[in-house]
Motif scaffolding. Structure first.
Motif, PDB file in Angstrom:
ATOM      1  N   VAL A  48       1.011  -1.319   0.052  1.00  0.00           N
ATOM      2  CA  VAL A  48      -0.095   0.033   0.076  1.00  0.00           C
ATOM      3  C   VAL A  48       0.948   1.264  -0.116  1.00  0.00           C
ATOM      4  CG1 VAL A  48      -1.740   1.369   1.329  1.00  0.00           C
ATOM      5  CG2 VAL A  48      -1.907  -1.231   1.165  1.00  0.00           C
ATOM      6  N   VAL A  49       1.809   1.407   0.915  1.00  0.00           N
ATOM      7  CA  VAL A  49       2.692   2.541   0.804  1.00  0.00           C
ATOM      8  C   VAL A  49       3.383   2.571  -0.324  1.00  0.00           C
ATOM      9  CG1 VAL A  49       4.848   3.166   2.144  1.00  0.00           C
ATOM     10  CG2 VAL A  49       3.239   2.162   3.557  1.00  0.00           C
ATOM     11  N   GLU A  50       4.162   1.750  -1.190  1.00  0.00           N
ATOM     12  CA  GLU A  50       4.976   1.843  -2.244  1.00  0.00           C
ATOM     13  C   GLU A  50       3.953   2.226  -3.336  1.00  0.00           C
ATOM     14  OE1 GLU A  50       7.234  -1.508  -2.329  1.00  0.00           O
ATOM     15  OE2 GLU A  50       8.702  -0.634  -1.071  1.00  0.00           O
ATOM     16  N   ALA A  51       2.696   1.674  -3.492  1.00  0.00           N
ATOM     17  CA  ALA A  51       1.872   1.946  -4.494  1.00  0.00           C
ATOM     18  C   ALA A  51       1.411   3.517  -4.330  1.00  0.00           C
ATOM     19  CB  ALA A  51       0.519   0.951  -4.497  1.00  0.00           C
ATOM     20  N   ASN A  52       1.004   4.057  -3.220  1.00  0.00           N
ATOM     21  CA  ASN A  52       0.726   5.388  -3.021  1.00  0.00           C
ATOM     22  C   ASN A  52       1.639   6.264  -3.423  1.00  0.00           C
ATOM     23  OD1 ASN A  52      -1.775   4.766  -2.171  1.00  0.00           O
ATOM     24  ND2 ASN A  52      -1.383   4.629   0.334  1.00  0.00           N
ATOM     25  N   LEU A  53       2.907   5.709  -2.842  1.00  0.00           N
ATOM     26  CA  LEU A  53       3.864   6.591  -3.166  1.00  0.00           C
ATOM     27  C   LEU A  53       4.084   6.802  -4.785  1.00  0.00           C
ATOM     28  CD1 LEU A  53       6.441   5.865  -0.647  1.00  0.00           C
ATOM     29  CD2 LEU A  53       5.643   8.218  -0.764  1.00  0.00           C
ATOM     30  N   ALA A  69       9.999   5.670   1.321  1.00  0.00           N
ATOM     31  CA  ALA A  69       9.207   4.498   2.059  1.00  0.00           C
ATOM     32  C   ALA A  69      10.123   4.227   3.330  1.00  0.00           C
ATOM     33  CB  ALA A  69       9.044   3.247   1.347  1.00  0.00           C
ATOM     34  N   ARG A  70      11.290   4.053   3.215  1.00  0.00           N
ATOM     35  CA  ARG A  70      11.833   3.758   4.570  1.00  0.00           C
ATOM     36  C   ARG A  70      11.922   5.030   5.483  1.00  0.00           C
ATOM     37  NH1 ARG A  70      15.556   1.676   0.479  1.00  0.00           N
ATOM     38  NH2 ARG A  70      16.525   3.722   0.575  1.00  0.00           N
ATOM     39  N   GLY A  71      12.025   6.133   4.862  1.00  0.00           N
ATOM     40  CA  GLY A  71      11.703   7.286   5.833  1.00  0.00           C
ATOM     41  C   GLY A  71      10.530   7.263   6.468  1.00  0.00           C
ATOM     42  N   PHE A  72       9.501   6.987   5.854  1.00  0.00           N
ATOM     43  CA  PHE A  72       7.970   6.790   6.314  1.00  0.00           C
ATOM     44  C   PHE A  72       8.000   5.719   7.374  1.00  0.00           C
ATOM     45  CE2 PHE A  72       4.054   4.185   6.249  1.00  0.00           C
ATOM     46  CZ  PHE A  72       3.282   5.185   6.832  1.00  0.00           C
ATOM     47  N   TYR A  73       8.716   4.708   7.340  1.00  0.00           N
ATOM     48  CA  TYR A  73       8.359   3.764   8.407  1.00  0.00           C
ATOM     49  C   TYR A  73       9.214   4.209   9.625  1.00  0.00           C
ATOM     50  CZ  TYR A  73       6.035   0.210   5.732  1.00  0.00           C
ATOM     51  OH  TYR A  73       5.125  -0.443   4.828  1.00  0.00           O
ATOM     52  N   ARG A  74      10.433   5.048   9.483  1.00  0.00           N
ATOM     53  CA  ARG A  74      10.904   5.422  10.660  1.00  0.00           C
ATOM     54  C   ARG A  74      10.107   6.490  11.209  1.00  0.00           C
ATOM     55  NH1 ARG A  74      15.443   5.303   7.010  1.00  0.00           N
ATOM     56  NH2 ARG A  74      15.269   7.449   6.448  1.00  0.00           N
ATOM     57  N   PHE A  75       9.537   7.289  10.449  1.00  0.00           N
ATOM     58  CA  PHE A  75       8.613   8.412  10.905  1.00  0.00           C
ATOM     59  C   PHE A  75       7.436   7.954  11.825  1.00  0.00           C
ATOM     60  CE2 PHE A  75       4.762  10.772  10.490  1.00  0.00           C
ATOM     61  CZ  PHE A  75       4.697  11.603  11.380  1.00  0.00           C
ATOM     62  N   LEU A  76       6.950   6.677  11.260  1.00  0.00           N
ATOM     63  CA  LEU A  76       5.642   6.091  11.669  1.00  0.00           C
ATOM     64  C   LEU A  76       6.020   5.585  13.034  1.00  0.00           C
ATOM     65  CD1 LEU A  76       2.799   5.195  11.161  1.00  0.00           C
ATOM     66  CD2 LEU A  76       3.531   3.017  10.318  1.00  0.00           C
ATOM     67  N   THR A  77       6.855   4.901  13.159  1.00  0.00           N
ATOM     68  CA  THR A  77       7.446   4.507  14.569  1.00  0.00           C
ATOM     69  C   THR A  77       7.669   5.419  15.456  1.00  0.00           C
ATOM     70  OG1 THR A  77       9.618   3.838  13.788  1.00  0.00           O
ATOM     71  CG2 THR A  77       8.020   2.099  13.726  1.00  0.00           C
ATOM     72  N   ASP A  78       8.430   6.692  15.119  1.00  0.00           N
ATOM     73  CA  ASP A  78       8.730   7.719  15.869  1.00  0.00           C
ATOM     74  C   ASP A  78       7.091   8.517  16.381  1.00  0.00           C
ATOM     75  OD1 ASP A  78      11.221   7.552  15.514  1.00  0.00           O
ATOM     76  OD2 ASP A  78      11.563   9.375  14.368  1.00  0.00           O
ATOM     77  N   LEU A 283       0.990  10.172   6.088  1.00  0.00           N
ATOM     78  CA  LEU A 283       0.390   8.894   6.505  1.00  0.00           C
ATOM     79  C   LEU A 283       0.097   7.968   5.367  1.00  0.00           C
ATOM     80  CD1 LEU A 283      -0.238   6.927   9.088  1.00  0.00           C
ATOM     81  CD2 LEU A 283      -2.704   7.886   8.808  1.00  0.00           C
ATOM     82  N   TRP A 284       1.178   7.422   4.451  1.00  0.00           N
ATOM     83  CA  TRP A 284       1.066   6.460   3.236  1.00  0.00           C
ATOM     84  C   TRP A 284       0.612   5.088   3.614  1.00  0.00           C
ATOM     85  CZ3 TRP A 284       1.391   9.313  -0.754  1.00  0.00           C
ATOM     86  CH2 TRP A 284       2.252  10.741  -0.703  1.00  0.00           C
ATOM     87  N   SER A 285       0.364   4.895   4.727  1.00  0.00           N
ATOM     88  CA  SER A 285      -0.011   3.461   4.824  1.00  0.00           C
ATOM     89  C   SER A 285      -1.634   3.360   4.965  1.00  0.00           C
ATOM     90  CB  SER A 285       0.564   2.850   6.309  1.00  0.00           C
ATOM     91  OG  SER A 285       0.047   3.753   7.446  1.00  0.00           O
ATOM     92  N   HIS A 286      -2.302   4.244   4.678  1.00  0.00           N
ATOM     93  CA  HIS A 286      -3.715   4.161   4.449  1.00  0.00           C
ATOM     94  C   HIS A 286      -4.227   4.122   3.143  1.00  0.00           C
ATOM     95  CE1 HIS A 286      -3.677   8.439   4.117  1.00  0.00           C
ATOM     96  NE2 HIS A 286      -4.644   8.622   4.496  1.00  0.00           N
ATOM     97  N   ARG A 287      -5.311   3.498   2.887  1.00  0.00           N
ATOM     98  CA  ARG A 287      -5.932   3.310   1.483  1.00  0.00           C
ATOM     99  C   ARG A 287      -6.548   4.591   1.225  1.00  0.00           C
ATOM    100  NH1 ARG A 287      -8.887  -1.494   0.550  1.00  0.00           N
ATOM    101  NH2 ARG A 287      -8.546  -1.035  -1.766  1.00  0.00           N
ATOM    102  N   ARG A 288      -5.752   5.635   0.908  1.00  0.00           N
ATOM    103  CA  ARG A 288      -6.488   6.932   0.822  1.00  0.00           C
ATOM    104  C   ARG A 288      -7.271   6.970  -0.515  1.00  0.00           C
ATOM    105  NH1 ARG A 288      -9.411  10.327  -0.075  1.00  0.00           N
ATOM    106  NH2 ARG A 288      -9.349  12.644   0.797  1.00  0.00           N
ATOM    107  N   TRP A 289      -7.096   6.203  -1.548  1.00  0.00           N
ATOM    108  CA  TRP A 289      -7.713   6.437  -2.818  1.00  0.00           C
ATOM    109  C   TRP A 289      -8.505   5.317  -3.212  1.00  0.00           C
ATOM    110  CZ3 TRP A 289      -2.606   8.407  -2.230  1.00  0.00           C
ATOM    111  CH2 TRP A 289      -2.757   9.670  -2.207  1.00  0.00           C
ATOM    112  N   LYS A 290      -9.115   4.472  -2.321  1.00  0.00           N
ATOM    113  CA  LYS A 290      -9.791   3.318  -2.310  1.00  0.00           C
ATOM    114  C   LYS A 290     -11.263   3.369  -2.956  1.00  0.00           C
ATOM    115  CE  LYS A 290     -11.155   3.207   2.320  1.00  0.00           C
ATOM    116  NZ  LYS A 290     -11.090   2.551   3.863  1.00  0.00           N
ATOM    117  N   ARG A 291     -11.757   4.537  -2.925  1.00  0.00           N
ATOM    118  CA  ARG A 291     -13.019   4.877  -3.662  1.00  0.00           C
ATOM    119  C   ARG A 291     -12.676   6.114  -4.637  1.00  0.00           C
ATOM    120  NH1 ARG A 291     -14.116   5.041   1.956  1.00  0.00           N
ATOM    121  NH2 ARG A 291     -15.029   3.095   2.794  1.00  0.00           N
TER     122      ARG A 291
END
Length: 311
Positions: A48-53, A69-78, A283-291
């Motif tokens: 999902v993250v990589e597809a969104n990006l 993407a790697r920076g996003f995961y570091r931020f997500l846990t931060d 927040l790239w991990s949510h499916r923002r464009w699913k509809r």
């Protein structure tokens, strides 16, 4: 809450409260390890993250997408550990770690008896924005729209976190009742709305957002017009780990005179510009464009065009 939920709440809160006592620099060391697990081992929502990006930044190379993407995961846990830290953070430390560059933009409106609508996104640590009451004039009525979490345990914990510095947490279904009540009492309010979620098909507007035809919420614009409030965008940045900066950007001082949807369109323009400055903090991990718009048109049929012509 059921008895089992009350017990679980006490245990969970005790654990998180204990974690909040750990210095932030040590929490960040643990965050490094957890982010590596999420990205490379568990691969949490990685597709999902990589597809969104990739769809949001078609001009970027695969290497650039992987780096974001790697920076996003570091931020997500931060973000997760920074949010837990709110249970212990002092007011002085909070003021230092979230720098508000122009609080006078809000104070001036409130001093004139005007309410303020704040628009922000899931960018940088939005939980820390709940500390804004510390920056405004005393007795300023501050609120944020709140959506109940499915877990009663976590819902109660986040309620404690989000109200710790004086903000009122109000469910979306009750926000108008509260705002009208404060208005009748002659109390100008400062209310924050995070409006970049993926809405259901009950929308009235699509905008070009991050290279996508995006259905968006227009409720904050309707509320701002009703209150005739000052409308400000919260521009966020992260100068370094453990520190954020917030700057208020004026969208309009006369919402009732603006063209229909112009406030919402401007909000998403400002948010996209903010995200492009440092994409890893959204927040790239949510499916923002699913509809899609096609889903919208199919669902509403003959009513679709009329819905898109009114606020």
């Amino acid at each position: 809450m059921k008895l089992s939920e009350k017990i679980l709440y006490r245990l969970t809160y005790a654990l998180l409260r204990g974690m909040s006592l750990i210095p932030l620099r040590l929490l960040y060391a643990f965050s490094n390890f957890v982010s590596m697990l999420l990205h490379s081992v568990i691969r949490y929502r990685r597709r999902v993250v990589e597809a969104n990006l990739s769809s949001s930044f078609p001009e970027k190379s695969r290497e650039e997408i992987s780096s974001i993407a790697r920076g996003f995961y570091r931020f997500l846990t931060d973000y997760a550990f920074e949010t837990v830290k709110l249970l212990d953070m002092s007011e002085a430390d909070m003021r230092r770690r979230l720098r508000v560059e122009n609080p006078e933009a809000v104070d001036a409106a409130v001093a004139q008896g005007r309410s303020v609508t704040l628009l922000l996104g899931h960018y940088c640590n939005w939980e820390w924005v709940s500390s804004l009451p510390l920056r405004f004039a005393p007795d300023t009525t501050c609120a944020q729209v709140y959506h109940h979490l499915h877990s009663h345990v976590m819902d109660r914990i986040f309620m404690k976190i989000r109200t710790r510095f004086g903000a009122n947490n109000i469910e979306m279904a009750d926000i108008m009742r509260s705002l009208i009540g404060w208005k009748k009492e002659g109390r100008p309010s400062v209310t924050g709305f995070i409006a970049d979620q993926a809405p259901w098909l009950d929308v009235h507007l699509f905008v070009d957002f991050l290279n996508h035809d995006t259905g968006v919420y227009t409720g904050p614009e309707r509320i701002a017009r009703f209150l005739d409030s000052e409308v400000l965008f919260c521009h966020m940045s992260r100068p370094r780990r453990g520190e954020y900066a917030l700057r208020f950007v004026n969208i309009t001082s006369q919402p009732k005179k603006e063209e229909t949807f112009s406030i919402t369109r401007r909000y998403f323009e400002l948010l996209e510009a903010n995200i492009r400055e440092a994409p890893q903090y959204w927040l790239w991990s949510h499916r923002r464009w699913k509809r899609s718009r096609a889903d919208f048109m199919e669902y509403w049929g003959n009513q679709a065009e009329s819905r898109l012509s009114r606020l």
